[in-house]
Design a protein around this motif. Structure first.
Motif, PDB file in Angstrom:
ATOM      1  N   THR A  14      30.738  36.728  35.594  1.00 12.24           N
ATOM      2  CA  THR A  14      30.813  38.168  35.354  1.00 12.24           C
ATOM      3  C   THR A  14      30.042  38.970  36.407  1.00 12.24           C
ATOM      4  O   THR A  14      29.601  40.084  36.153  1.00 12.24           O
ATOM      5  CB  THR A  14      30.280  38.511  33.950  1.00 12.24           C
ATOM      6  OG1 THR A  14      28.925  38.037  33.822  1.00 12.24           O
ATOM      7  CG2 THR A  14      31.149  37.912  32.866  1.00 12.24           C
ATOM      8  N   THR A  15      29.904  38.384  37.594  1.00 14.07           N
ATOM      9  CA  THR A  15      29.150  39.028  38.680  1.00 14.07           C
ATOM     10  C   THR A  15      30.052  39.311  39.871  1.00 14.07           C
ATOM     11  O   THR A  15      30.960  38.542  40.173  1.00 14.07           O
ATOM     12  CB  THR A  15      27.974  38.127  39.114  1.00 14.07           C
ATOM     13  OG1 THR A  15      27.047  38.001  38.028  1.00 14.07           O
ATOM     14  CG2 THR A  15      27.238  38.712  40.316  1.00 14.07           C
ATOM     15  N   ALA A  16      29.775  40.416  40.541  1.00 18.44           N
ATOM     16  CA  ALA A  16      30.453  40.756  41.797  1.00 18.44           C
ATOM     17  C   ALA A  16      29.399  41.018  42.865  1.00 18.44           C
ATOM     18  O   ALA A  16      28.279  41.441  42.563  1.00 18.44           O
ATOM     19  CB  ALA A  16      31.338  41.986  41.628  1.00 18.44           C
ATOM     20  N   PHE A  17      29.760  40.744  44.110  1.00 15.72           N
ATOM     21  CA  PHE A  17      28.903  41.058  45.257  1.00 15.72           C
ATOM     22  C   PHE A  17      29.401  42.351  45.890  1.00 15.72           C
ATOM     23  O   PHE A  17      30.596  42.505  46.139  1.00 15.72           O
ATOM     24  CB  PHE A  17      28.937  39.943  46.297  1.00 15.72           C
ATOM     25  CG  PHE A  17      28.274  38.652  45.888  1.00 15.72           C
ATOM     26  CD1 PHE A  17      27.520  38.556  44.729  1.00 15.72           C
ATOM     27  CD2 PHE A  17      28.399  37.526  46.686  1.00 15.72           C
ATOM     28  CE1 PHE A  17      26.909  37.365  44.362  1.00 15.72           C
ATOM     29  CE2 PHE A  17      27.785  36.332  46.341  1.00 15.72           C
ATOM     30  CZ  PHE A  17      27.050  36.250  45.175  1.00 15.72           C
ATOM     31  N   PHE A  18      28.485  43.263  46.170  1.00  9.43           N
ATOM     32  CA  PHE A  18      28.807  44.530  46.834  1.00  9.43           C
ATOM     33  C   PHE A  18      28.190  44.540  48.227  1.00  9.43           C
ATOM     34  O   PHE A  18      26.964  44.488  48.366  1.00  9.43           O
ATOM     35  CB  PHE A  18      28.244  45.716  46.048  1.00  9.43           C
ATOM     36  CG  PHE A  18      29.124  46.247  44.959  1.00  9.43           C
ATOM     37  CD1 PHE A  18      30.033  45.438  44.293  1.00  9.43           C
ATOM     38  CD2 PHE A  18      29.028  47.579  44.564  1.00  9.43           C
ATOM     39  CE1 PHE A  18      30.824  45.935  43.269  1.00  9.43           C
ATOM     40  CE2 PHE A  18      29.826  48.088  43.555  1.00  9.43           C
ATOM     41  CZ  PHE A  18      30.724  47.266  42.903  1.00  9.43           C
ATOM     42  N   LEU A  19      29.016  44.625  49.259  1.00 12.49           N
ATOM     43  CA  LEU A  19      28.571  44.753  50.641  1.00 12.49           C
ATOM     44  C   LEU A  19      28.754  46.210  51.047  1.00 12.49           C
ATOM     45  O   LEU A  19      29.877  46.685  51.189  1.00 12.49           O
ATOM     46  CB  LEU A  19      29.373  43.809  51.536  1.00 12.49           C
ATOM     47  CG  LEU A  19      28.911  43.611  52.981  1.00 12.49           C
ATOM     48  CD1 LEU A  19      29.538  42.335  53.561  1.00 12.49           C
ATOM     49  CD2 LEU A  19      29.280  44.789  53.875  1.00 12.49           C
ATOM     50  N   CYS A  20      27.649  46.901  51.221  1.00 12.83           N
ATOM     51  CA  CYS A  20      27.671  48.354  51.394  1.00 12.83           C
ATOM     52  C   CYS A  20      27.502  48.784  52.856  1.00 12.83           C
ATOM     53  O   CYS A  20      26.399  48.724  53.417  1.00 12.83           O
ATOM     54  CB  CYS A  20      26.558  48.968  50.537  1.00 12.83           C
ATOM     55  SG  CYS A  20      26.515  50.768  50.541  1.00 12.83           S
ATOM     56  N   GLU A  58      33.281  50.921  53.587  1.00  9.21           N
ATOM     57  CA  GLU A  58      32.912  51.442  54.898  1.00  9.21           C
ATOM     58  C   GLU A  58      32.822  52.960  54.788  1.00  9.21           C
ATOM     59  O   GLU A  58      33.795  53.621  54.406  1.00  9.21           O
ATOM     60  CB  GLU A  58      33.949  51.038  55.942  1.00  9.21           C
ATOM     61  CG  GLU A  58      34.012  49.531  56.158  1.00  9.21           C
ATOM     62  CD  GLU A  58      35.164  49.087  57.039  1.00  9.21           C
ATOM     63  OE1 GLU A  58      35.103  47.963  57.559  1.00  9.21           O
ATOM     64  OE2 GLU A  58      36.131  49.871  57.192  1.00  9.21           O
ATOM     65  N   GLN A  59      31.651  53.489  55.101  1.00 13.54           N
ATOM     66  CA  GLN A  59      31.429  54.922  55.007  1.00 13.54           C
ATOM     67  C   GLN A  59      32.068  55.646  56.189  1.00 13.54           C
ATOM     68  O   GLN A  59      31.690  55.416  57.336  1.00 13.54           O
ATOM     69  CB  GLN A  59      29.925  55.220  54.963  1.00 13.54           C
ATOM     70  CG  GLN A  59      29.562  56.695  54.890  1.00 13.54           C
ATOM     71  CD  GLN A  59      29.960  57.329  53.569  1.00 13.54           C
ATOM     72  OE1 GLN A  59      30.028  56.648  52.543  1.00 13.54           O
ATOM     73  NE2 GLN A  59      30.207  58.627  53.569  1.00 13.54           N
ATOM     74  N   ASN A  60      33.063  56.484  55.896  1.00 13.79           N
ATOM     75  CA  ASN A  60      33.714  57.297  56.927  1.00 13.79           C
ATOM     76  C   ASN A  60      33.974  56.492  58.200  1.00 13.79           C
ATOM     77  O   ASN A  60      33.426  56.790  59.266  1.00 13.79           O
ATOM     78  CB  ASN A  60      32.841  58.520  57.238  1.00 13.79           C
ATOM     79  CG  ASN A  60      33.575  59.573  58.040  1.00 13.79           C
ATOM     80  OD1 ASN A  60      34.795  59.497  58.219  1.00 13.79           O
ATOM     81  ND2 ASN A  60      32.847  60.551  58.536  1.00 13.79           N
ATOM     82  N   THR A  83      34.203  58.343  51.522  1.00 15.26           N
ATOM     83  CA  THR A  83      33.384  59.461  51.995  1.00 15.26           C
ATOM     84  C   THR A  83      32.218  59.695  51.042  1.00 15.26           C
ATOM     85  O   THR A  83      31.168  60.189  51.449  1.00 15.26           O
ATOM     86  CB  THR A  83      34.210  60.761  52.106  1.00 15.26           C
ATOM     87  OG1 THR A  83      34.808  61.056  50.836  1.00 15.26           O
ATOM     88  CG2 THR A  83      35.292  60.625  53.154  1.00 15.26           C
ATOM     89  N   LYS A  84      32.390  59.321  49.773  1.00 16.75           N
ATOM     90  CA  LYS A  84      31.301  59.388  48.805  1.00 16.75           C
ATOM     91  C   LYS A  84      30.221  58.408  49.236  1.00 16.75           C
ATOM     92  O   LYS A  84      30.516  57.318  49.722  1.00 16.75           O
ATOM     93  CB  LYS A  84      31.830  59.020  47.421  1.00 16.75           C
ATOM     94  CG  LYS A  84      30.829  59.124  46.302  1.00 16.75           C
ATOM     95  CD  LYS A  84      31.480  58.755  44.968  1.00 16.75           C
ATOM     96  CE  LYS A  84      30.471  58.830  43.836  1.00 16.75           C
ATOM     97  NZ  LYS A  84      31.082  58.445  42.533  1.00 16.75           N
ATOM     98  N   CYS A 114      23.272  55.239  50.492  1.00 15.82           N
ATOM     99  CA  CYS A 114      24.429  54.610  49.840  1.00 15.82           C
ATOM    100  C   CYS A 114      24.038  53.489  48.876  1.00 15.82           C
ATOM    101  O   CYS A 114      24.623  53.355  47.802  1.00 15.82           O
ATOM    102  CB  CYS A 114      25.402  54.101  50.894  1.00 15.82           C
ATOM    103  SG  CYS A 114      26.110  55.434  51.903  1.00 15.82           S
ATOM    104  N   VAL A 115      23.045  52.695  49.246  1.00 20.66           N
ATOM    105  CA  VAL A 115      22.601  51.625  48.346  1.00 20.66           C
ATOM    106  C   VAL A 115      21.999  52.221  47.083  1.00 20.66           C
ATOM    107  O   VAL A 115      22.344  51.819  45.958  1.00 20.66           O
ATOM    108  CB  VAL A 115      21.589  50.694  49.048  1.00 20.66           C
ATOM    109  CG1 VAL A 115      20.954  49.722  48.053  1.00 20.66           C
ATOM    110  CG2 VAL A 115      22.281  49.919  50.172  1.00 20.66           C
ATOM    111  N   LEU A 116      21.104  53.174  47.241  1.00 25.15           N
ATOM    112  CA  LEU A 116      20.466  53.807  46.093  1.00 25.15           C
ATOM    113  C   LEU A 116      21.486  54.491  45.186  1.00 25.15           C
ATOM    114  O   LEU A 116      21.475  54.297  43.955  1.00 25.15           O
ATOM    115  CB  LEU A 116      19.429  54.832  46.568  1.00 25.15           C
ATOM    116  CG  LEU A 116      18.802  55.702  45.474  1.00 25.15           C
ATOM    117  CD1 LEU A 116      18.074  54.864  44.442  1.00 25.15           C
ATOM    118  CD2 LEU A 116      17.877  56.747  46.083  1.00 25.15           C
TER     119      LEU A 116
END
Length: 204
Positions: A14-20, A58-60, A83-84, A114-116
């Motif tokens: 029930t876990t996902a990895f987020f690469l920000c 990917e941010q913008n 963009t968020k 973005c992480v916060l």
């Protein structure tokens, strides 16, 4: 009446990895960018071994470029432009709900933006959030400690890549234990030299 304590234990299923937002144009600006990349590489390898979904943003990207090319995203569940600042955009929210995800392991940049904001959005929506202290950074190194403290205050968990991987395994009898042990050994040098884990006073 006995009430079970909430400890935020991550479960493999029930876990996902987020690469920000570990994007190419940040390379020369982020404190200890190679360390962030090294931790991301370890987590990408782990997502393949443990079959844990990897969600990438990917941010913008038109302005900031694509994800650092040394990161293999070939098996990522999603790789989305945004963009968020937060990764918790509608497409990601839908993916988490449809796959019964309860906890997220978060790493990337920037710690205080973005992480916060991703962590706060996830916490507000009742997800456990595990932020990797050896896998997040910012342009200004002093921002890191304040961002991690803010996340902890909000109810998130600050941990390390090695700790969370063993937490997901839980038992040395796990069928992927040998593969994970091999990965830990292969990344031992990079883990030991990761300056993101040093006291804040030395991040100057």
């Amino acid at each position: 009446m006995f009430t079970s304590r909430v400890v935020g234990r991550a479960n493999q299923k029930t876990t996902a990895f987020f690469l920000c937002d570990i994007q190419e144009k940040f390379r020369s600006h982020i404190y200890q960018f190679p360390a962030v990349v090294a931790t991301a590489q370890k987590m990408i390898a782990a997502h393949k071994i443990l079959d844990i979904p990897l969600i990438v943003t990917e941010q913008n990207p038109r302005a900031l470029g694509i994800t650092a090319p040394e990161l293999d995203l070939s098996q990522a569940k999603m790789n989305l432009p945004k963009t968020k600042f937060s990764m918790f955009i509608p497409e990601v929210e839908k993916e988490l709900k449809s796959n019964n995800i309860k906890s997220v392991v978060l790493f990337g940049i920037e710690s205080h933006v973005c992480v916060l904001q991703t962590a706060l959005d996830l916490l507000e929506n009742n997800y456990d959030v595990h932020v990797l202290a050896d896998g997040v950074s910012s342009m200004n190194s002093y921002e890191i400690q304040h961002a991690l403290k803010r996340i902890e205050t909000a109810g998130g968990y600050v941990t390390t890549s090695e700790s969370i991987l063993f937490q997901l395994l839980r038992d040395s009898n796990h069928e992927k234990f040998k593969l994970m042990s091999k990965l830990i050994k292969e990344t031992k040098e990079a883990t030991a030299s990761n300056k993101l884990m040093q006291p804040a006073a030395s991040k100057i």
